[in-house]
Design an enzyme around this catalytic site. Structure first.
Site, short mmCIF file in Angstrom:
data_model
loop_
_atom_site.label_atom_id
_atom_site.label_comp_id
_atom_site.label_asym_id
_atom_site.label_seq_id
_atom_site.Cartn_x
_atom_site.Cartn_y
_atom_site.Cartn_z
N LYS A 1 0.86 -1.19 0.00
CA LYS A 1 0.00 0.00 0.00
C LYS A 1 0.89 1.23 0.00
O LYS A 1 2.02 1.18 0.47
CB LYS A 1 -0.89 0.02 1.25
CG LYS A 1 -2.20 0.72 1.02
CD LYS A 1 -3.18 -0.21 0.30
CE LYS A 1 -4.53 0.40 0.08
NZ LYS A 1 -5.51 -0.59 -0.35
N GLY B 1 -20.77 6.40 2.72
CA GLY B 1 -19.87 6.79 1.63
C GLY B 1 -20.63 6.82 0.32
O GLY B 1 -21.64 6.12 0.14
N GLY C 1 -18.56 7.15 -2.84
CA GLY C 1 -17.46 7.24 -3.81
C GLY C 1 -17.51 6.08 -4.77
O GLY C 1 -18.58 5.52 -5.04
N ASN C 2 -16.35 5.72 -5.29
CA ASN C 2 -16.27 4.66 -6.31
C ASN C 2 -16.92 3.36 -5.85
O ASN C 2 -17.78 2.80 -6.54
CB ASN C 2 -14.79 4.42 -6.67
CG ASN C 2 -14.60 3.14 -7.46
OD1 ASN C 2 -14.39 2.08 -6.90
ND2 ASN C 2 -14.70 3.23 -8.78
P1 NAD Z 1 -13.61 7.33 -2.62
O1 NAD Z 1 -12.60 8.35 -2.26
O2 NAD Z 1 -14.03 7.18 -4.04
O3 NAD Z 1 -14.96 7.54 -1.74
C1 NAD Z 1 -14.95 7.66 -0.36
C2 NAD Z 1 -16.34 8.09 0.08
O4 NAD Z 1 -16.41 8.10 1.50
C3 NAD Z 1 -16.72 9.50 -0.37
O5 NAD Z 1 -18.08 9.51 -0.76
C4 NAD Z 1 -16.53 10.35 0.88
O6 NAD Z 1 -17.38 11.49 0.90
C5 NAD Z 1 -16.98 9.34 1.92
N1 NAD Z 1 -16.51 9.62 3.28
C6 NAD Z 1 -15.28 9.94 3.70
N2 NAD Z 1 -15.28 10.09 5.04
C7 NAD Z 1 -16.54 9.85 5.46
C8 NAD Z 1 -17.21 9.83 6.71
N3 NAD Z 1 -16.53 10.09 7.85
N4 NAD Z 1 -18.53 9.53 6.76
C9 NAD Z 1 -19.21 9.26 5.62
N5 NAD Z 1 -18.64 9.26 4.41
C10 NAD Z 1 -17.33 9.55 4.33
O7 NAD Z 1 -13.03 5.94 -2.04
P2 NAD Z 1 -13.35 4.47 -2.52
O8 NAD Z 1 -12.35 4.09 -3.55
O9 NAD Z 1 -14.80 4.34 -2.79
O10 NAD Z 1 -12.96 3.63 -1.21
C11 NAD Z 1 -13.86 3.49 -0.12
C12 NAD Z 1 -13.33 2.41 0.81
O11 NAD Z 1 -13.17 1.18 0.09
C13 NAD Z 1 -11.97 2.67 1.46
O12 NAD Z 1 -11.94 2.08 2.73
C14 NAD Z 1 -11.01 1.92 0.55
O13 NAD Z 1 -9.82 1.57 1.24
C15 NAD Z 1 -11.85 0.71 0.23
N6 NAD Z 1 -11.47 0.00 -0.98
C16 NAD Z 1 -11.44 0.64 -2.18
C17 NAD Z 1 -11.12 -0.08 -3.32
C18 NAD Z 1 -11.15 0.54 -4.69
O14 NAD Z 1 -10.97 -0.20 -5.67
N7 NAD Z 1 -11.40 1.82 -4.83
C19 NAD Z 1 -10.78 -1.44 -3.23
C20 NAD Z 1 -10.85 -2.06 -1.99
C21 NAD Z 1 -11.19 -1.33 -0.88
#
Ligand code: NAD
Length: 428
Positions: free
Chosen positions: A107, A219, A221-222
């Site tokens: 990471k 959340g 996001g993605n």
């Molecule tokens: P992202 O940055 O696209 O989205 C994160 C979301 O969380 C946003 O909508 C943000 O507004 C929200 N957020 C942040 N802090 C918050 C809070 N305190 N309360 C409510 N909402 C909050 O990130 P992502 O890629 O969607 O990743 C989300 C999670 O999934 C993370 O834990 C990441 O480690 C994990 N993850 C992501 C992937 C990937 O492929 N993107 C893969 C495995 C795990």
């Protein structure tokens, strides 16, 4: 993450120690797997748009590569710490092992808030990160990818810098690239879809029809957006989502009893997953404090934001109606809260199993990039379904036959695979 007393690595080590006890691992293997094999800390000087230089702190941690090259994302976050990166790297090792990918765990991160950086500054930051670490990553050693607040454009800038420095075309050095520039179709969807494939299998075991269920998601996001997309395609209703509001530096929840409209909410959401709450309220959504997403009368909770969101401080606000938690985020539940959730009889799909779809598709992307031959989207998604379903069923069968909770079963399978690889190589 905002709780300064919280340390993700302490939690990750606690979880590992428990698995090591269940497996009765020897001292040397515990010592090897309890901490990262190697880590890099570096300064990244960046010329800002005003002409001044600002120095950012960057990291790359390789937790273990006994089963294959290290793999894991790069996070941009103002509260990033080396211990968060260590925890995320360790969880990547277990994640690649649980779905049996020939990869290890790594990471990376940069302490920064991209909300406050122009696109040019972000580009220089990405290129600076690569300049510091290019000698220690590569398609056969360690392959970065996007994570929280990083995206396909960031990956492409990083790839370009790597290729300029090394004087070669190396699309396999990084995944999550834009489609058409070495990216894989289906990668954007993969993590969120993978969560819902695992959820589909869990509901099958619990004999619950997905189309009769309701869910609440933390959340937007993605991961969250694609999880909601597939869940809605299965007929489920999402009653609530939450997201971070940058101006107010706090999170809020948005609820609608008859279900949120995904496309409508996406149209008022920025690239960081921040929803414009005032517009949402005008569209008829009810706005509540950040933790309210947990308190909803729903069947399913999907934490898809950050680590340490369900803790002993708020676990009792989980509504009695909740039957399943699909941990889409990494480390969303503290180990102590997890015990209380088990006592409530809620079925948990643990994070590194539930969200393994992302790294699975990153692996597919790496394979395609190395061959320079790209698959159709259907092919990628059907391979993703096979891997996620297989991983889920293996953990679930093991849990049932050994009378373990899903998290313990997933840990025992993964840690055992990695420990065995270390033994087979003669490391311990
Ligand atoms: P992202 O940055 O696209 O989205 C994160 C979301 O969380 C946003 O909508 C943000 O507004 C929200 N957020 C942040 N802090 C918050 C809070 N305190 N309360 C409510 N909402 C909050 O990130 P992502 O890629 O969607 O990743 C989300 C999670 O999934 C993370 O834990 C990441 O480690 C994990 N993850 C992501 C992937 C990937 O492929 N993107 C893969 C495995 C795990």
């Amino acid at each position: 993450m905002s709780d300064v007393s919280y340390n993700a690595f302490t939690d990750a080590q606690k979880q590992f120690d428990h698995a090591a006890d269940l497996l009765d691992l020897d001292r040397a293997t515990r010592d090897l797997l309890r901490t990262p094999l190697r880590e890099f800390h570096f300064n990244i000087p960046v010329r800002m748009d005003d002409g001044k230089v600002k120095v950012f702190q960057g990291y790359r941690v390789m937790h273990n590569d006994a089963r294959g090259p290290a793999k894991g994302g790069i996070r941009f976050h103002p509260q990033e710490t080396i211990d968060t990166v260590r925890a995320l790297a360790m969880w990547m090792t277990w994640k690649t092992a649980v779905v049996d990918l020939p990869l290890g765990g790594g990471k990376g991160g940069i302490i920064c808030d991209p909300h406050n950086l122009s696109p040019y500054e972000q580009e220089r930051l990405c290129r600076g990160w690569i300049r510091q670490i290019y000698k220690n990553i590569g398609p056969d050693t360690d392959i970065p990818a996007p994570e929280v607040m990083t995206n396909a454009q960031h990956m492409l800038w990083m790839l370009d810098e790597y290729e300029v420095i090394t004087g070669s075309r190396q699309p396999g050095v990084i995944t999550g690239k834009p489609v058409g520039m070495g990216g894989s179709l289906g990668r954007a969807e993969a993590t969120g879809y993978g969560v819902i494939i695992a959820l589909r299998e869990a509901l099958k075991e619990l004999e619950i029809d997905p189309s009769t269920t309701t869910a609440s998601v933390q959340g937007f996001g993605n991961v969250s957006q694609y999880a909601i997309e597939l869940y809605q395609q299965m007929g489920g209703t999402v009653k609530c989502v939450s997201s971070w509001v940058q101006d107010q530096q706090e999170s809020f929840s948005l609820c609608k009893d008859d279900g949120i409209d995904l496309e409508e909410l996406k149209s008022i959401t920025n690239t960081f997953g921040g929803i414009d709450f005032s517009k949402a309220v005008k569209m008829g959504y009810k706005m509540f404090p950040g933790d309210e997403w947990m308190n909803q009368e729903v069947d399913i909770l999907i934490p898809a934001a950050l680590e340490n969101q369900i803790t002993t401080a708020n676990v009792n606000s989980i509504n009695k109606s909740v039957k399943v938690i699909g941990e889409a985020a990494n480390g969303p539940t503290s180990p102590d809260a997890s015990k209380l959730i088990d006592k409530k009889g809620i079925y948990t799909i643990p994070d590194f199993l539930a969200n393994a779809g992302g790294v699975t598709c990153s692996y597919f992307e790496q394979v395609q990039s190395n061959m320079n031959y790209y698959w159709e989207k259907d092919e990628v998604l059907s391979k993703l379904d096979i891997k996620m379903t297989g991983g889920f069923i293996a953990v679930s069968d093991f849990a049932r036959s050994n009378k373990l909770k899903m998290r313990d079963a997933a840990y025992v399978i993964s840690v055992n695979r990695v420990a065995q690889a270390c033994k087979d190589r003669g490391w311990v």
